[in-house]
Scaffold this active site. Structure first.
Site, mmCIF file in Angstrom:
data_model
loop_
_atom_site.group_PDB
_atom_site.id
_atom_site.type_symbol
_atom_site.label_atom_id
_atom_site.label_comp_id
_atom_site.label_asym_id
_atom_site.label_seq_id
_atom_site.Cartn_x
_atom_site.Cartn_y
_atom_site.Cartn_z
ATOM 1 N N ASP A 21 0.843 -1.204 0.000
ATOM 2 C CA ASP A 21 0.000 0.000 0.000
ATOM 3 C C ASP A 21 0.879 1.254 0.000
ATOM 4 O O ASP A 21 0.369 2.379 -0.014
ATOM 5 C CB ASP A 21 -1.027 -0.013 1.143
ATOM 6 C CG ASP A 21 -0.398 -0.092 2.525
ATOM 7 O OD1 ASP A 21 0.845 -0.198 2.625
ATOM 8 O OD2 ASP A 21 -1.158 -0.060 3.517
ATOM 9 N N SER A 22 2.203 1.055 -0.043
ATOM 10 C CA SER A 22 3.122 2.165 -0.317
ATOM 11 C C SER A 22 2.777 2.822 -1.650
ATOM 12 O O SER A 22 3.201 3.941 -1.925
ATOM 13 C CB SER A 22 4.570 1.672 -0.347
ATOM 14 O OG SER A 22 4.703 0.544 -1.193
ATOM 15 N N ASP A 63 -0.999 -6.242 -0.119
ATOM 16 C CA ASP A 63 -1.272 -5.621 1.182
ATOM 17 C C ASP A 63 -2.760 -5.496 1.459
ATOM 18 O O ASP A 63 -3.536 -5.149 0.569
ATOM 19 C CB ASP A 63 -0.689 -4.201 1.186
ATOM 20 C CG ASP A 63 0.530 -4.071 2.060
ATOM 21 O OD1 ASP A 63 0.711 -4.910 2.967
ATOM 22 O OD2 ASP A 63 1.310 -3.131 1.831
ATOM 23 N N LYS A 81 -0.799 -9.482 3.091
ATOM 24 C CA LYS A 81 0.024 -8.950 4.182
ATOM 25 C C LYS A 81 -0.834 -8.068 5.087
ATOM 26 O O LYS A 81 -1.596 -7.224 4.592
ATOM 27 C CB LYS A 81 1.206 -8.159 3.609
ATOM 28 C CG LYS A 81 2.093 -7.554 4.701
ATOM 29 C CD LYS A 81 3.445 -7.138 4.183
ATOM 30 C CE LYS A 81 3.491 -5.807 3.494
ATOM 31 N NZ LYS A 81 3.015 -4.673 4.306
ATOM 32 N N GLU A 88 -0.748 -5.653 8.765
ATOM 33 C CA GLU A 88 0.107 -4.982 9.741
ATOM 34 C C GLU A 88 -0.388 -5.196 11.169
ATOM 35 O O GLU A 88 -1.579 -5.140 11.434
ATOM 36 C CB GLU A 88 0.135 -3.468 9.446
ATOM 37 C CG GLU A 88 0.789 -3.138 8.127
ATOM 38 C CD GLU A 88 0.942 -1.639 7.885
ATOM 39 O OE1 GLU A 88 0.757 -0.846 8.836
ATOM 40 O OE2 GLU A 88 1.251 -1.276 6.729
ATOM 41 N N GLU A 110 9.955 -4.131 9.841
ATOM 42 C CA GLU A 110 10.361 -2.833 9.281
ATOM 43 C C GLU A 110 10.848 -1.876 10.369
ATOM 44 O O GLU A 110 10.223 -1.759 11.433
ATOM 45 C CB GLU A 110 9.158 -2.205 8.547
ATOM 46 C CG GLU A 110 9.458 -0.822 7.974
ATOM 47 C CD GLU A 110 8.418 -0.314 6.994
ATOM 48 O OE1 GLU A 110 7.481 -1.057 6.656
ATOM 49 O OE2 GLU A 110 8.574 0.843 6.550
HETATM 50 O O1 KIV Z 1 3.615 -1.076 1.474
HETATM 51 C C1 KIV Z 1 4.778 -1.513 1.318
HETATM 52 O O2 KIV Z 1 5.417 -1.329 0.291
HETATM 53 C C2 KIV Z 1 5.367 -2.253 2.414
HETATM 54 C C3 KIV Z 1 6.842 -2.472 2.366
HETATM 55 C C4 KIV Z 1 7.519 -1.231 2.753
HETATM 56 C C5 KIV Z 1 7.256 -3.620 3.190
HETATM 57 O O3 KIV Z 1 4.696 -2.619 3.324
#
Ligand code: KIV
Length: 276
Positions: free
Chosen positions: A55-56, A94, A123, A125, A193
């Site tokens: 989600d970056s 994510d 993924k 968090e 991270e």
């Molecule tokens: O959103 C993302 O790109 C991430 C990475 C920084 C691990 O969670």
């Protein structure tokens, strides 16, 4: 014109059991973000093991100051685009902010990311009680989970910024306990991270699942970076834990190949990319 997987060399698809075997054999895992089919194809061609639709994308693609505005529809759209560019790397997507607010929403999001997006793993968090419940619920339905601990970007307001976590002993012990908890809940992978290298080393040794570090030191079982950071195209200051792999090279393909080689050899991250 873009031709899907025009010249991807033959490589066996990376699998979840394959990642566990890599940890057991001490082979470092190479992970990189991708948000579209063309970059996904570049990752695959360079032999990257895991493509992460992070989600970056809210920051590096959409231009927001955080990952919080990213929606599930955005994630499904970009995950499906990346899936079309991959033939061997494992695709991880994510869970966006609040998609995991309860088990029902988490399962709905997981079903869309896997079913519509083509992800092999999702993924999530954190390690709060509802996240542990969500990890168990997804795992029970054969959706593998990558946990994400330490500097979890969706908690940016709670942390008061993108700040290194686990510097004090108590905080480090807490993250260690979280790592054991997400593993017990069924997570198959852990992204760690923004923590001191000593904590990255401790956690990687303590859990059986592969630990992929980003700003977590050289002792993790693998490394991940945001592709815009490692190509040096993110506006503003490059994060300390990242490196511009395009500098001095003449193509994106060469930069990704150099990153993969440096992760596998242990040359990246170097001491200047780590927190102590
Ligand atoms: O959103 C993302 O790109 C991430 C990475 C920084 C691990 O969670």
């Amino acid at each position: 014109m873009y031709v899907q997987n025009a010249s991807t060399p033959e490589r066996k698809p990376v699998t979840v059991p394959g990642l566990h075997a890599m940890k057991a054999q001490g082979r470092r895992i190479v992970m990189l973000t991708a948000y579209d089919a063309s970059l996904a194809w570049q990752l695959d061609a360079a032999g990257v093991d895991i493509a992460l639709v992070g989600d970056s994308l809210g920051m590096v693609v959409q231009g927001h100051a955080s990952t919080l505005p990213v929606t599930l529809d955005h994630m499904v759209y970009h995950t499906a685009a990346v899936a079309r560019g991959l033939s061997s790397a494992l695709l991880v997507a994510d869970m966006p902010f609040m998609a995991d607010r309860d088990v029902a929403h988490t399962l709905e999001a997981g079903a869309r990311l896997v079913g519509e997006g083509g992800a092999a793993m999702v993924k999530i968090e954190g390690a709060a009680a509802h996240i542990l419940e969500a990890i168990a619920a997804l795992t029970a339905r054969a959706i593998p989970v990558c946990a994400h601990l330490g500097l979890t970007p969706q908690s940016v307001h709670k942390f008061g910024g993108f700040r290194i976590q686990g510097r004090e002993q108590e905080a480090a012990d807490h993250i260690m306990a979280e790592a054991l908890a997400v593993q017990a809940a069924g997570a198959d992978l852990l992204v760690l991270e923004g923590v001191p290298s000593s904590l990255g080393e401790r956690i990687s040794a303590a859990v059986n699942i592969p630990v992929i570090g980003i700003g977590a030191g050289p002792h993790c079982d693998g490394q991940v970076l945001v592709i815009h950071d490692m190509l040096g195209i993110t506006p503003g200051k490059r994060p300390k834990f990242s490196k511009d792999f395009l500098a001095g090279r003449d193509s994106v393909a060469a930069a990704i190949a150099a990153y993969a080689e440096d992760v596998r050899s242990g040359a990246f991250p170097a001491p200047e990319h780590c927190f102590n």
